[in-house]
Design an enzyme around this catalytic site. Structure first.
Site, PDB file in Angstrom:
ATOM      1  NE  ARG A 221     -24.978   1.813  49.495  1.00 38.87           N
ATOM      2  CZ  ARG A 221     -24.209   3.352  49.551  1.00 38.87           C
ATOM      3  NH1 ARG A 221     -23.620   3.640  50.440  1.00 38.87           N
ATOM      4  NH2 ARG A 221     -24.224   4.331  48.406  1.00 38.87           N
TER       5      ARG A 221
ATOM      6  CG  LEU B 284     -26.785   7.414  51.377  1.00 36.46           C
ATOM      7  CD1 LEU B 284     -27.340   6.238  51.292  1.00 36.46           C
ATOM      8  CD2 LEU B 284     -25.881   7.235  52.497  1.00 36.46           C
ATOM      9  CB  SER B 285     -19.865   8.946  49.600  1.00 38.87           C
ATOM     10  OG  SER B 285     -20.031  10.265  50.025  1.00 38.87           O
ATOM     11  CB  ALA B 286     -19.393   5.163  46.013  1.00 36.94           C
TER      12      ALA B 286
END
Length: 361
Positions: free
Chosen positions: A38, A63-65
């Site tokens: 990530r 970026l989403s969680a």
């Protein structure tokens, strides 16, 4: 949003936390998450936050969680050879993980509104292919990204097996999203503050399941103020792979099978001994018991049975001294066996580099 799991020190620890919290539940999804770091999708100055279960936004980059992406990956029920459309593809992080599961005969398309984010995603994709050892563990379905508003996709586009939308979908656009699906396909999107899974069970039949509460920025509506005309988004054409590319896939697959058989044979015959690691010791500790009774607090100490056994303590200490004398063996760095095997083949260098996808590592 995010924060559903503890922060990790690295990508593997983040995935461990997601597994423990049951956000990652299947082996395929776990393998994809471990293969794509990530932090590689963060700008350098923000990488300290990469392994926290939080969304990240900088300018148009978003970026989403991790807990959201893992729920999305699980809900999509991905399989090799399927077609996938990512609406609001962003950095390409999700598309790259999906591509590891789809394999070489899948279709992996993304639509992103911002051209600067498309360029960022292409850079990150190129970096992953060139430098990540994880790339050689899979047969990859490389994503293709196009710029445009996902609410203006050309009506003559093909339908997809799997669709994900990474922005909040208004109720009036629900049918538009559903029509992007093939019969039997799965659509995952934030709808009315709920991450929603919709399965197309027939030409006009649907099954809907709410997964979890989420908070996404809404889809940006098309702006026709300048010309008054709709700017249709044309998705990448489905290309037939060249014979040369098919040969590369087949050769790499054959080499992987041979390596797997060699490793299985060595392990089965006991020719390969696992490295020794220093055993982690669990020390006996006294337990403190605190009892709450109305407004008073009573604390008492419960002795471990071993506290009264001096002989056993001495024996444990003696064993510790012996263990200290054994040097701790560190694991050897992993070797990219596929790369080593290809480089050892009696082939011209250009052909070797082609088989390796011209990777740097």
């Amino acid at each position: 949003m995010g924060g559903a799991v503890s922060a990790g020190e690295d990508n593997d620890e983040l995935i461990d936390n997601l597994k423990e919290a049951q956000y990652i539940r299947t082996e395929l999804v776990e393998q994809a998450f471990r293969a794509v770091d990530r932090a590689d999708y963060y700008l350098e100055e923000f990488k300290d936050n990469a392994y926290k279960d939080l969304a990240w936004k900088h300018g148009n980059i978003h970026l989403s969680a991790p807990c959201i992406y893992s729920e999305v990956m699980e809900a999509l029920d991905l399989q090799p050879g399927l077609s996938f459309l990512n609406l609001g593809s962003g950095t390409g992080y999700l598309s790259s993980m999906v591509g590891l599961i789809l394999g070489p005969f899948g279709i992996n398309h993304g639509v992103e509104l911002h051209s600067d984010v498309i360029e960022y995603a292409k850079q990150k994709l190129d970096f992953f292919i060139r430098t990540s050892d994880s790339f050689d563990k899979f047969e990859f379905c490389e994503p293709s990204f196009v710029t445009g508003n996902c609410l203006e996709i050309s009506p003559d586009c093909s339908q997809y097996d799997r669709v994900y939308c990474g922005a909040g979908v208004q109720k009036e656009h629900e049918d538009y999203m559903k029509n992007l699906l093939k019969v039997g396909g799965i659509l995952v999107m934030p709808l009315e503050e709920k991450l929603t899974k919709i399965t197309r069970t027939g030409p006009s039949a649907w099954e809907t399941k709410k997964i979890l509460a989420v908070s996404f920025a809404p889809l940006i509506q098309p702006n026709h103020a300048d010309s008054g005309k709709t700017k249709l988004v044309h998705l990448p054409p489905v290309m037939v792979r060249s014979l040369q590319d098919l040969a590369r896939i087949a050769i790499r697959s054959t080499i992987k099978k041979l390596l797997h058989q060699e490793m299985a044979g060595r392990n089965g015959n006991g020719l390969r001994n696992p490295p020794r690691f220093k055993r982690r010791r669990v020390r006996r500790r006294r337990m403190e018991t605190i009892v709450f009774l109305d407004k008073e607090v009573f604390a008492s100490r419960i002795s471990n049975p071993s506290d009264d056994n001096n002989c056993e303590e001495l024996e444990e200490e003696g064993r510790e001294e012996v263990e200290k004398a054994i040097p701790e063996l560190k694991p050897e760095p992993p070797v990219n066996l596929l790369r080593e095997k290809i480089l050892s083949l009696p082939l011209p260098d250009p052909l070797k580099y082609y088989l390796l996808y011209y990777r740097e590592k």
